[in-house]
Design a protein around this motif. Sequence first.
Motif, PDB file in Angstrom:
ATOM      1  N   TYR A  12      38.327  47.986  34.808  1.00 37.56           N
ATOM      2  CA  TYR A  12      38.861  47.217  33.672  1.00 37.56           C
ATOM      3  C   TYR A  12      38.375  47.877  32.389  1.00 37.56           C
ATOM      4  O   TYR A  12      37.172  48.100  32.224  1.00 37.56           O
ATOM      5  N   ALA A  27      35.634  47.619  39.291  1.00 40.15           N
ATOM      6  CA  ALA A  27      35.629  46.283  39.921  1.00 40.15           C
ATOM      7  C   ALA A  27      35.908  46.434  41.411  1.00 40.15           C
ATOM      8  O   ALA A  27      35.373  45.692  42.236  1.00 40.15           O
ATOM      9  N   ALA A  46      30.144  38.674  48.001  1.00 43.51           N
ATOM     10  CA  ALA A  46      29.498  37.736  47.082  1.00 43.51           C
ATOM     11  C   ALA A  46      30.317  37.626  45.790  1.00 43.51           C
ATOM     12  O   ALA A  46      31.247  38.412  45.577  1.00 43.51           O
ATOM     13  N   ALA A  47      29.959  36.686  44.924  1.00 43.76           N
ATOM     14  CA  ALA A  47      30.652  36.519  43.640  1.00 43.76           C
ATOM     15  C   ALA A  47      30.600  37.840  42.874  1.00 43.76           C
ATOM     16  O   ALA A  47      29.556  38.498  42.832  1.00 43.76           O
ATOM     17  N   GLY A  48      31.754  38.220  42.324  1.00 43.00           N
ATOM     18  CA  GLY A  48      31.796  39.438  41.512  1.00 43.00           C
ATOM     19  C   GLY A  48      31.918  40.717  42.322  1.00 43.00           C
ATOM     20  O   GLY A  48      31.862  41.820  41.771  1.00 43.00           O
ATOM     21  N   SER A  49      32.108  40.605  43.654  1.00 44.21           N
ATOM     22  CA  SER A  49      32.163  41.829  44.471  1.00 44.21           C
ATOM     23  C   SER A  49      33.535  42.501  44.426  1.00 44.21           C
ATOM     24  O   SER A  49      33.689  43.593  44.973  1.00 44.21           O
ATOM     25  N   GLY A  50      34.527  41.838  43.828  1.00 49.71           N
ATOM     26  CA  GLY A  50      35.830  42.478  43.662  1.00 49.71           C
ATOM     27  C   GLY A  50      36.957  41.895  44.501  1.00 49.71           C
ATOM     28  O   GLY A  50      38.072  42.426  44.514  1.00 49.71           O
ATOM     29  N   LYS A  51      36.712  40.758  45.161  1.00 46.55           N
ATOM     30  CA  LYS A  51      37.720  40.186  46.066  1.00 46.55           C
ATOM     31  C   LYS A  51      39.001  39.831  45.330  1.00 46.55           C
ATOM     32  O   LYS A  51      40.103  40.175  45.761  1.00 46.55           O
ATOM     33  N   THR A  52      38.853  39.112  44.206  1.00 50.01           N
ATOM     34  CA  THR A  52      40.044  38.670  43.473  1.00 50.01           C
ATOM     35  C   THR A  52      40.778  39.861  42.863  1.00 50.01           C
ATOM     36  O   THR A  52      42.012  39.914  42.877  1.00 50.01           O
ATOM     37  N   THR A  53      40.017  40.828  42.371  1.00 46.34           N
ATOM     38  CA  THR A  53      40.658  42.025  41.817  1.00 46.34           C
ATOM     39  C   THR A  53      41.481  42.707  42.904  1.00 46.34           C
ATOM     40  O   THR A  53      42.646  43.078  42.679  1.00 46.34           O
TER      41      THR A  53
HETATM   42  N1  LIG Z   1      40.148  40.702  33.740  1.00 48.60           N
HETATM   43  C1  LIG Z   1      38.949  41.280  33.832  1.00 48.60           C
HETATM   44  N2  LIG Z   1      38.469  42.048  32.817  1.00 48.60           N
HETATM   45  C2  LIG Z   1      37.274  42.666  32.918  1.00 48.60           C
HETATM   46  N3  LIG Z   1      36.464  42.580  33.988  1.00 48.60           N
HETATM   47  C3  LIG Z   1      36.868  41.823  35.019  1.00 48.60           C
HETATM   48  C4  LIG Z   1      38.129  41.138  35.003  1.00 48.60           C
HETATM   49  N4  LIG Z   1      38.273  40.466  36.180  1.00 48.60           N
HETATM   50  C5  LIG Z   1      37.142  40.729  36.897  1.00 48.60           C
HETATM   51  N5  LIG Z   1      36.318  41.534  36.210  1.00 48.60           N
HETATM   52  C6  LIG Z   1      35.025  42.060  36.674  1.00 48.60           C
HETATM   53  O1  LIG Z   1      35.266  42.772  37.899  1.00 48.60           O
HETATM   54  C7  LIG Z   1      34.230  42.526  38.850  1.00 48.60           C
HETATM   55  C8  LIG Z   1      34.836  41.935  40.124  1.00 48.60           C
HETATM   56  O2  LIG Z   1      35.339  40.626  39.819  1.00 48.60           O
HETATM   57  P1  LIG Z   1      36.254  39.782  40.818  1.00 48.60           P
HETATM   58  O3  LIG Z   1      36.644  38.534  40.097  1.00 48.60           O
HETATM   59  O4  LIG Z   1      37.314  40.643  41.345  1.00 48.60           O
HETATM   60  O5  LIG Z   1      35.197  39.456  41.961  1.00 48.60           O
HETATM   61  P2  LIG Z   1      35.236  38.276  43.038  1.00 48.60           P
HETATM   62  O6  LIG Z   1      34.557  38.851  44.240  1.00 48.60           O
HETATM   63  O7  LIG Z   1      36.596  37.763  43.199  1.00 48.60           O
HETATM   64  O8  LIG Z   1      34.308  37.191  42.379  1.00 48.60           O
HETATM   65  P3  LIG Z   1      34.384  35.576  42.545  1.00 48.60           P
HETATM   66  O9  LIG Z   1      34.038  35.298  43.966  1.00 48.60           O
HETATM   67  O10 LIG Z   1      33.353  35.103  41.593  1.00 48.60           O
HETATM   68  O11 LIG Z   1      35.770  35.170  42.154  1.00 48.60           O
HETATM   69  C9  LIG Z   1      33.232  41.602  38.166  1.00 48.60           C
HETATM   70  O12 LIG Z   1      32.206  42.393  37.627  1.00 48.60           O
HETATM   71  C10 LIG Z   1      34.039  40.941  37.053  1.00 48.60           C
HETATM   72  O13 LIG Z   1      33.208  40.628  35.956  1.00 48.60           O
END
Ligand SMILES: Nc1ncnc2c1ncn2[C@@H]1O[C@H](COP(=O)(O)OP(=O)(O)OP(=O)(O)O)[C@@H](O)[C@H]1O
Length: 251
Positions: A12, A27, A46-53
């Motif tokens: 990002y 990410a 874990a939270a922030g590991s990149g699953k949603t991305t």
């Molecule tokens: N739109 C965005 N702009 C900048 N950074 C982002 C954006 N979306 C996610 N990130 C960053 O990318 C990394 C992965 O985030 P992501 O939301 O994909 O993780 P996650 O595993 O889905 O977390 P969670 O379980 O908390 O939803 C994190 O460091 C987050 O801060």
Amino acid sequence: MILTARYLTKIYKPKMAMPWHPEPEPAIDRICFELGAGETLAIIGAAGSGKTTLARVLAGAETVTTGTLVMEGERVDAVSSDEYHRSIRMMFQDPSASLNPNLSIGRQLDSTLKLAISMPEADRKQRVLDTLQDVGLLHEHIDFYPDQLSSGLKHRVALARALITNPKVIIADESLSSVDVSVRAKLINLLLKLQRERDLSYIMITHDREIIEHMCDKLMVLQSGRTIEYGQVEQILNQPKEAYSRQLLAL
Ligand SMILES: Nc1ncnc2c1ncn2[C@@H]1O[C@H](COP(=O)(O)OP(=O)(O)OP(=O)(O)O)[C@@H](O)[C@H]1O
């Protein structure tokens, strides 16, 4: 293979890049996997590991920085994006938030279909009725509003919205985490039935052991955007290589 991911990386860009800021960490970082027809891949981390991305990249809602996605042998940038969006659908996490409270279920399903596929109104109506039936809802539900439905039925509507374009892959981002145990068991059975009938593939972002054990063939463990384990569910559950995986899976 229905879907092949090759070295998917997403960085990002900061809104305001300053010369003294370090380059942001990816990410997701060089993610690879293969998903066959009728297969289910679980993604945990874990939270922030990149699953949603990763889910958003796979659903075509986010572009990758580098890497390639291949759907049925064709690079995704060569497949028309309309076709890709019809074939890979996201099931929303919280149906109460994603359904419009002011529109009937029928109108919402119809507008999703209309956006994705050009077909006559009468055929669309039939597809809406068929899809309601496929997810175990009644034809009468076409005139219901979201607030008139229980949480379990709203999840079925969310599934109907993903299913209505006849996709090959459905991505579920923590979709079943908020429902109670008996409703969840019914939804799992419904997902399995639809998978058998349509050879559907699923990507399940979940921490739920029951879902991983009962529904999933493959498992990917993400840490700080990287894959630290990937393989058959049984193999990872029996012999996780990493302490982090053991912890996430509560083994
Ligand atoms: N739109 C965005 N702009 C900048 N950074 C982002 C954006 N979306 C996610 N990130 C960053 O990318 C990394 C992965 O985030 P992501 O939301 O994909 O993780 P996650 O595993 O889905 O977390 P969670 O379980 O908390 O939803 C994190 O460091 C987050 O801060």
